[in-house]
Design a protein around this motif. Structure first.
Motif, short mmCIF file in Angstrom:
data_model
loop_
_atom_site.label_atom_id
_atom_site.label_comp_id
_atom_site.label_asym_id
_atom_site.label_seq_id
_atom_site.Cartn_x
_atom_site.Cartn_y
_atom_site.Cartn_z
N VAL A 170 5.46 16.47 -0.07
CA VAL A 170 5.55 16.80 -1.49
C VAL A 170 5.53 18.32 -1.53
O VAL A 170 4.58 18.95 -1.03
N ASN A 171 6.57 18.93 -2.07
CA ASN A 171 6.65 20.39 -2.09
C ASN A 171 5.65 20.99 -3.06
O ASN A 171 5.17 20.31 -3.98
N LEU A 172 5.40 22.27 -2.87
CA LEU A 172 4.40 22.95 -3.69
C LEU A 172 4.77 22.98 -5.17
O LEU A 172 3.91 22.90 -6.02
N ARG A 173 6.04 23.13 -5.45
CA ARG A 173 6.46 23.22 -6.85
C ARG A 173 7.56 22.20 -7.13
O ARG A 173 8.59 22.51 -7.68
N GLU A 174 7.28 20.97 -6.78
CA GLU A 174 8.25 19.89 -6.99
C GLU A 174 8.17 19.42 -8.44
O GLU A 174 7.10 19.46 -9.05
N ASP A 175 9.29 18.96 -8.98
CA ASP A 175 9.26 18.53 -10.38
C ASP A 175 8.51 17.20 -10.50
O ASP A 175 8.48 16.39 -9.57
N ALA A 176 7.92 16.99 -11.68
CA ALA A 176 7.02 15.86 -11.89
C ALA A 176 7.71 14.52 -11.64
O ALA A 176 7.11 13.59 -11.09
N GLU A 177 8.98 14.42 -12.04
CA GLU A 177 9.71 13.15 -11.87
C GLU A 177 9.84 12.79 -10.39
O GLU A 177 9.63 11.65 -9.98
N SER A 178 10.15 13.79 -9.58
CA SER A 178 10.31 13.57 -8.14
C SER A 178 8.98 13.19 -7.49
O SER A 178 8.91 12.29 -6.66
N VAL A 179 7.90 13.90 -7.87
CA VAL A 179 6.57 13.60 -7.32
C VAL A 179 6.17 12.17 -7.69
O VAL A 179 5.69 11.41 -6.84
N THR A 180 6.40 11.80 -8.94
CA THR A 180 6.05 10.46 -9.41
C THR A 180 6.79 9.39 -8.61
O THR A 180 6.20 8.40 -8.17
N ARG A 181 8.08 9.61 -8.40
CA ARG A 181 8.89 8.63 -7.65
C ARG A 181 8.37 8.50 -6.21
O ARG A 181 8.22 7.40 -5.70
N LYS A 182 8.06 9.66 -5.58
CA LYS A 182 7.60 9.63 -4.19
C LYS A 182 6.28 8.88 -4.05
O LYS A 182 6.10 8.07 -3.14
N VAL A 183 5.33 9.19 -4.93
CA VAL A 183 4.00 8.57 -4.81
C VAL A 183 4.08 7.07 -5.12
O VAL A 183 3.48 6.24 -4.43
N ARG A 184 4.85 6.71 -6.15
CA ARG A 184 4.92 5.29 -6.54
C ARG A 184 5.62 4.42 -5.50
O ARG A 184 5.38 3.22 -5.44
N THR A 185 6.49 5.04 -4.69
CA THR A 185 7.20 4.25 -3.68
C THR A 185 6.58 4.40 -2.28
O THR A 185 7.15 3.94 -1.30
N MET A 186 5.41 5.05 -2.21
CA MET A 186 4.72 5.16 -0.92
C MET A 186 4.44 3.80 -0.34
O MET A 186 4.09 2.86 -1.06
N GLN A 187 4.53 3.69 1.00
CA GLN A 187 4.14 2.45 1.64
C GLN A 187 2.63 2.31 1.55
O GLN A 187 1.89 3.29 1.46
N THR A 188 2.17 1.07 1.55
CA THR A 188 0.74 0.79 1.45
C THR A 188 0.34 -0.13 2.60
O THR A 188 1.09 -0.30 3.56
N ASP A 189 -0.85 -0.71 2.51
CA ASP A 189 -1.33 -1.62 3.56
C ASP A 189 -0.32 -2.76 3.74
O ASP A 189 -0.07 -3.53 2.80
N PRO A 190 0.28 -2.90 4.93
CA PRO A 190 1.29 -3.95 5.14
C PRO A 190 0.75 -5.37 4.93
O PRO A 190 1.52 -6.30 4.72
N ALA A 191 -0.59 -5.51 4.97
CA ALA A 191 -1.16 -6.86 4.77
C ALA A 191 -1.06 -7.31 3.31
O ALA A 191 -1.16 -8.50 3.02
N ARG A 192 -0.86 -6.34 2.39
CA ARG A 192 -0.79 -6.71 0.97
C ARG A 192 0.66 -6.99 0.58
O ARG A 192 1.31 -6.17 -0.08
N MET A 193 1.15 -8.13 0.99
CA MET A 193 2.53 -8.50 0.68
C MET A 193 2.67 -8.85 -0.79
O MET A 193 3.70 -8.60 -1.42
N ARG A 194 1.62 -9.48 -1.35
CA ARG A 194 1.63 -9.87 -2.76
C ARG A 194 0.45 -9.21 -3.46
O ARG A 194 -0.53 -8.80 -2.82
N ARG A 195 0.54 -9.15 -4.78
CA ARG A 195 -0.52 -8.53 -5.59
C ARG A 195 -1.87 -9.19 -5.36
O ARG A 195 -2.92 -8.53 -5.40
N THR A 196 -1.88 -10.48 -5.06
CA THR A 196 -3.14 -11.23 -4.92
C THR A 196 -3.73 -11.14 -3.52
O THR A 196 -4.83 -11.64 -3.28
N ASP A 197 -2.99 -10.52 -2.57
CA ASP A 197 -3.51 -10.40 -1.20
C ASP A 197 -4.56 -9.28 -1.13
O ASP A 197 -4.30 -8.17 -1.60
N PRO A 198 -5.72 -9.56 -0.54
CA PRO A 198 -6.69 -8.46 -0.34
C PRO A 198 -6.18 -7.49 0.73
O PRO A 198 -5.41 -7.87 1.61
N GLY A 199 -6.61 -6.24 0.62
CA GLY A 199 -6.16 -5.22 1.59
C GLY A 199 -7.32 -4.50 2.24
O GLY A 199 -8.49 -4.79 1.97
#
Length: 400
Positions: free
Chosen positions: A274-303
């Motif tokens: 994430v660049n130092l002066r990146e625009d808010a839309e780009s930062v939001t897209r990057k963070v929201r599409t970050m990979q997470t715990d691979p064990a949480r395939m569904r919303r109801t799976d504990p991680g």
């Protein structure tokens, strides 16, 4: 004794990201409150690996300087300049190369490491082999006694100390040094001269380090000494000659491993920044599409937060309450991954707002930045010229 002074630089190789901010720039901002600081754009250093693509350097210099100012580096407290605009760096590098053993450069750990790691570039150049010596010249020319570095850079400070020591040993004995030192002792006045002689004898004959420190303190307190006489007395005290170049100390910075969007260290080469002066839309897209715990395939799976890259960002940005909320919510599937990311996203956007705000005046009027750097280059050059006068005189190159 020379004044305390911090020196640090950064190669211009593209836009800075949050790893640079948390790993280096926040520390610079803290240091400028405590010491006189010089921060420089190492554009010649960038050529050691990007000699065939100089446009990368040229396009990055001004962007990087805006990033520094956005991060809170203050030109009223620190001297900001561009390395190539102070040609004395190159002159000292050349003169030091005359007396630096080749083996010293070949044993610098990063030389072989980078040759193996950086692919697609021919790094069998003199410039690449000699870059630790140029780095030493960058430090020694300002008589900087403190250089903020991480553990991996300590060998560069060690070779700089060895080079300063070798230079002072080879060239620090000015003609008539002993007579000039004795004249300088007399200028201390009868009482202080006696104390100086006693302390010098205790140190040289008995190895009494406390006597050495007391003698240095005595010289520090004496107001009417010229810089030359002061240095002669330091050299005479320790049994050496006049100290021309100052041996710097490594100022170890806390290891701040800024995680990237994939959990690895944040780095342009990993494409996870994430660049130092990146625009808010780009930062939001990057963070929201970050990979997470691979064990949480569904919303109801504990991680398990420890397996999740987002958790590493929480460790940087979140307080204790939020961290506890994430631990409970993730393991019980009480919160979803998007919910978990939201506090991190808000913290990064809040941090970015300040950076954008500080940067805007320089984007609106680029002449402000040009003026700051012109002033900084002039101040840096005056300091560099003082050192070079002493270096030339010591090496017999002063023909005035």
């Amino acid at each position: 004794m020379y004044a305390e002074r911090v020196l640090s630089g950064m190669r211009p190789s593209g836009r800075l990201h949050l790893g640079h901010y948390h790993g280096v720039l926040k520390n610079w901002v803290k240091l400028q409150e405590e010491f006189p600081c010089l921060f420089f754009v190492a554009d010649w250093h960038a050529l050691t690996t990007h000699y065939d693509t100089p446009e990368v350097i040229e396009n990055s210099v001004w962007d990087m300087l805006v990033d520094w100012l956005a991060a809170g580096v203050d030109p009223a407290q620190s001297t900001l300049f561009i390395q190539s605009q102070v040609p004395e760096h190159a002159e000292l590098h050349l003169l030091l190369s005359m007396m630096t053993p080749l083996g010293w450069l070949e044993r610098v750990p990063t030389w072989k490491e980078q040759q193996e790691r950086i692919e697609g570039r021919d790094l069998s150049t003199y410039g690449f082999l000699g870059y630790p010596l140029l780095q030493s010249a960058d430090i020694l020319i300002y008589r900087a006694d403190k250089v903020p570095v991480g553990e991996d850079q300590v060998p560069h400070i060690e070779i700089t100390r060895e080079i300063a020591r070798r230079f002072n040993h080879l060239y620090g004995r000015e003609p008539g040094f002993e007579d000039k030192a004795k004249d300088a002792v007399r200028k201390l006045g009868a009482k202080r001269a006696r104390m100086y002689h006693d302390l010098r004898t205790r140190f040289q004959q008995e190895g009494d380090d406390e006597a050495l420190e007391q003698a240095k303190a005595l010289l520090d307190e004496t107001q009417n000494l010229s810089l030359g006489d002061r240095e002669r007395l330091y050299g005479y005290l320790e049994g050496s000659g006049k100290m021309i170049l100052v041996e710097p100390e490594a100022l170890l910075t806390p290891a701040a491993r800024m995680p990237g969007l994939d959990g690895q260290k944040m780095s342009k080469s990993y494409g996870n920044t994430v660049n130092l002066r990146e625009d808010a839309e780009s930062v939001t897209r990057k963070v929201r599409t970050m990979q997470t715990d691979p064990a949480r395939m569904r919303r109801t799976d504990p991680g398990e937060p420890e397996r999740c890259p987002v958790w590493q960002l929480h460790a940087i940005y979140s307080g204790e309450d939020t961290l506890a909320w994430v631990q409970r919510g993730c393991r019980s599937a009480g919160i979803g991954c998007l919910e978990c990311k939201q506090p991190v996203l808000e913290a990064i956007l809040k941090e970015q707002e300040v950076l954008h705000e500080r940067a805007q005046p320089y984007l609106d009027d680029p002449s402000l930045l040009r003026s700051i750097i012109a002033d900084g280059c002039e101040r840096a050059r005056r300091l560099a010229q003082e050192t070079m006068r002493d270096v030339r005189e010591a090496m017999g190159l002063d023909y005035g």
